[in-house]
Design a protein around this motif. Sequence first.
Motif: not given
Length: 126
Positions: A29-57
């Motif tokens: 919620l904090n991260v998304l709120r910051n992103a929304i507040e930074a985009m006063n003219m609208g736009g897109e927020i891309h959320i990506n979930i993947k496994q990194g090459s080192d095995g982390a999320c």
Amino acid sequence: MNDIQFTLSVEESPIFITCEKNQFKQVFLNVLRNAIEAMNMGGEIHINIKQGSDGACIISFQDQGRGILEELLPRLGEPFYTLKEKGAGLGLMVCHKIIKQHDGSLYYKSKVNDGTLVEITLPLAC
């Protein structure tokens, strides 16, 4: 909301992490709120979930907002440091604390007028 579109990209194979659900809800919620507040003219927020090459999320949030000067990025997450007129400077501090408690890390990349990337790296569940 505010003419902002969200896109979600998730790897096909399941990715498991160990976390406290309500704490991570607060982080997102904090991260998304910051992103929304930074985009006063609208736009897109891309959320990506993947496994990194080192095995982390890796969970990333990319906005198309006004961006942040590179020299200010290291201060993000400091108590009471804010770039907002009416901000308290506590949202990202809480995010850093929660992510650190889960043995993860937070990374920022930004360019003025070109948006901000927030990347959260967390260990996979054993």
